[in-house]
Motif scaffolding. Structure first.
Motif, PDB file in Angstrom:
ATOM      1  N   VAL A   4       0.857  -1.181   0.000  1.00  0.00           N
ATOM      2  CA  VAL A   4       0.000   0.000   0.000  1.00  0.00           C
ATOM      3  C   VAL A   4       0.898   1.238   0.000  1.00  0.00           C
ATOM      4  O   VAL A   4       2.069   1.184   0.391  1.00  0.00           O
ATOM      5  N   SER A  13       1.278  -3.702   4.210  1.00  0.00           N
ATOM      6  CA  SER A  13       0.179  -3.361   5.096  1.00  0.00           C
ATOM      7  C   SER A  13       0.495  -3.811   6.512  1.00  0.00           C
ATOM      8  O   SER A  13       1.083  -4.871   6.732  1.00  0.00           O
ATOM      9  N   ILE A  16      -3.425  -6.877   7.662  1.00  0.00           N
ATOM     10  CA  ILE A  16      -4.144  -7.437   6.524  1.00  0.00           C
ATOM     11  C   ILE A  16      -5.277  -8.312   7.041  1.00  0.00           C
ATOM     12  O   ILE A  16      -5.042  -9.250   7.812  1.00  0.00           O
ATOM     13  N   SER A  38      -7.205  -3.938   3.747  1.00  0.00           N
ATOM     14  CA  SER A  38      -6.606  -3.334   4.932  1.00  0.00           C
ATOM     15  C   SER A  38      -7.543  -3.373   6.139  1.00  0.00           C
ATOM     16  O   SER A  38      -8.772  -3.318   5.996  1.00  0.00           O
ATOM     17  N   ASP A  42      -4.124   0.266   9.185  1.00  0.00           N
ATOM     18  CA  ASP A  42      -3.732   0.981   7.967  1.00  0.00           C
ATOM     19  C   ASP A  42      -4.518   2.284   7.822  1.00  0.00           C
ATOM     20  O   ASP A  42      -3.967   3.325   7.463  1.00  0.00           O
ATOM     21  N   LEU A 211      -5.111   3.050  -0.408  1.00  0.00           N
ATOM     22  CA  LEU A 211      -5.507   1.754   0.133  1.00  0.00           C
ATOM     23  C   LEU A 211      -6.415   1.101  -0.905  1.00  0.00           C
ATOM     24  O   LEU A 211      -7.222   1.768  -1.546  1.00  0.00           O
TER      25      LEU A 211
END
Length: 525
Positions: A4, A13, A16, A38, A42, A211
């Motif tokens: 990302v 990330s 995840i 995400s 994130d 994202l």
């Protein structure tokens, strides 16, 4: 798992919660690498970072912002071949005629228009009242903008390249872009080019973050976070209204383009004069891009009688002979199937096409439906729900009074079109129908089908609720589109040397200003 773009760099990330791959709509097969879905960590990192750089970006010179847009546009053109191939694989949109020839040039053109608007300061709209000692202009929000892009324009409305994105950056606000999962690799390529342009132009590295996807519940929580300055959204009515509710509770402006059936009125003289040609144009407009345009002609109103019957027969031939259209995803296909089911339940009859999914991947047969005007008026809400795809509903009216009543029954739409005879025989009916339709649509069109939106300073790509969340704004056309992501700020009795450059008495650049009620071209910074 792909990285990302967060905190000013490409990185893995931090949380995840799943992964996904793009899907080839023509085959239904997964393609390309795996992208992360995400989690909250994130999102929090992206938001906190955007907040941290918002003031710095707001202080950045317009010259640097314009330089970013021009570098970005040039970078897109340099990577055109790869971008077009990737977008074609993820969306099945025609590579040479749509993506390469139309949408990509439109995207770079928008970016360069944003650069021009930034350099000219036109979007700041300076107003000076010397007698009252007041001066006002539009200025950055000093907060991040969340941009959520749609599935149907992988370039021109992409969350990291489209008009919402360009408008937010032009107003000097950092952008958190949420890509559409239908074209993650396309969005990644664009974000890489944008990030390089950000660094080369000397903007804060986290001015642009990306994202790929996150849970809808996290999206609603983000939409209601008061650290955001505004939200730009293009998508379904259900998704837009849910985001609007969350944003409204937090007092965050959201500019959502949602759904529209774009009513088209064919007047009797026009149908008698050129009915066969109109039938061909209608079919082409309804099936362009597999009908996946926000300005698709979803409802066409035409007179009962012999001329109208001939139009229906000609249009039905085109729809019946058409091959199944490839849609963006199985989700779009299911949404369309549900919409057609609801229209049929409300009384619409299929007159051409199978009105059902057909073939491998995500495909649907172009279909034409019909209902009498009296039945439409009796159940207008159910019969004007959007069926997003190559499907349209004909409404047969008996007289101008019914047509006027139908125009008044519509919810807010992006566009409304009226076709009239060239000999003036429809003029009286036109005046009545257009008067009823005008407050219902953002753009009133004469003798043209609605599909397509010109990138022009005079464009209104918006409309009354529920086509958008606010009728006073457009998502296309600089400098007006920039105003969505700007704050109107006034200065009362503030000395010249303490004012923003656009409001000072004299400086090296030239700009149109409203001074004591008179537009003037003045030298300003």
């Amino acid at each position: 798992m792909e990285q990302v773009l967060i905190e000013g760099a490409w990185q893995s990330s931090s949380e995840i919660v799943g992964g996904f791959r793009a899907v080839d709509p023509a085959t239904g097969e997964a393609i390309g690498p795996e992208f992360p879905r995400s989690g909250g960590k994130d999102i929090e990192r992206a938001l906190a970072t955007a907040v941290a750089v918002a003031d710095e970006l707001a202080r950045t010179s317009p010259e640097r912002i314009a330089d970013f847009f021009e570098r970005y546009a040039s970078g897109i053109e340099a990577a055109a071949e790869e971008l077009v191939a990737t977008a074609h694989a993820e969306t099945a949109l025609p590579a040479p005629t749509r993506l390469a020839a139309v949408e990509l040039p439109r995207t770079t053109g928008q970016l360069r228009l944003a650069a021009q608007a930034v350099r000219e300061r036109a979007w700041t709209h300076p107003v000076i009242d010397t007698k009252a000692g007041l001066r006002a202009h539009y200025a950055p929000l000093h907060k991040p903008v969340l941009v959520m892009g749609p599935n149907n324009f992988p370039f021109a409305f992409n969350a990291v390249a489209g008009s919402d994105f360009a408008s937010a950056i032009a107003a000097r606000n950092p952008v958190i872009a949420k890509a559409h999962p239908s074209h993650p690799a396309t969005s990644q390529l664009l974000a890489r080019i944008a990030h390089e342009a950000v660094l080369a132009a000397g903007l804060p590295a986290a001015s642009v973050q990306l994202l790929y996807d996150f849970d809808p519940a996290l999206g609603l929580a983000l939409a209601g976070d008061r650290r955001l300055g505004a939200i730009g959204f293009t998508g379904s009515r259900g998704g837009g209204l849910a985001l609007k509710a969350a944003a409204d509770r937090a007092g965050i402006p959201i500019y959502a383009e949602m759904s529209s059936v774009n009513p088209v009125f064919l007047l009797p003289g026009a149908v008698r004069e050129r009915g066969e040609a109109l039938a061909q144009e209608f079919f082409a407009s309804c099936t362009m891009g597999s009908g996946q345009f926000c300005t698709n002609p979803g409802i066409v109103l035409l007179p009962a009688g012999e001329a109208g019957d001939a139009f229906v027969a000609a249009a039905a031939q085109h729809f019946a002979a058409a091959a199944p259209a490839v849609l963006f995803s199985q989700g779009v296909q299911q949404h369309l199937a549900n919409g057609v089911r609801d229209l049929r339940a409300a009384g619409a009859q299929v007159v051409a096409g199978s009105a059902e999914a057909s073939g491998p991947g995500a495909r649907y047969a172009p279909s034409l439906m019909s209902v009498a005007a009296e039945d439409f008026l009796a159940n207008a809400q159910a019969l004007q729900q959007e069926a997003f795809g190559p499907v349209s509903l004909l409404v047969r009216y008996d007289n101008a009074d019914q047509a006027v009543e139908a125009a008044r029954a519509f919810d807010g739409n992006l566009t409304g079109s009226v076709f009239a005879a060239g000999d003036g025989s429809d003029d009286a009916d036109y005046a009545r129908i257009a008067a009823a339709l005008r407050p219902k649509v953002g753009r009133l069109i004469n003798d043209k089908w609605p599909t397509g939106v010109a990138v022009s300073a005079a464009m209104q790509h918006g409309g009354p609720y529920p086509s958008t969340s606010h009728a006073g704004f457009t998502s296309v056309g600089m400098p007006a589109a920039i105003h969505r992501f700007a704050a109107l700020q006034a200065y009362d009795n503030v000395g010249d040397d303490r004012l923003p450059p656009e409001l000072r008495n004299a400086n090296p650049h030239r700009i149109q200003r409203l001074v004591d009620g008179v537009w003037t071209t003045a030298d300003i910074a």
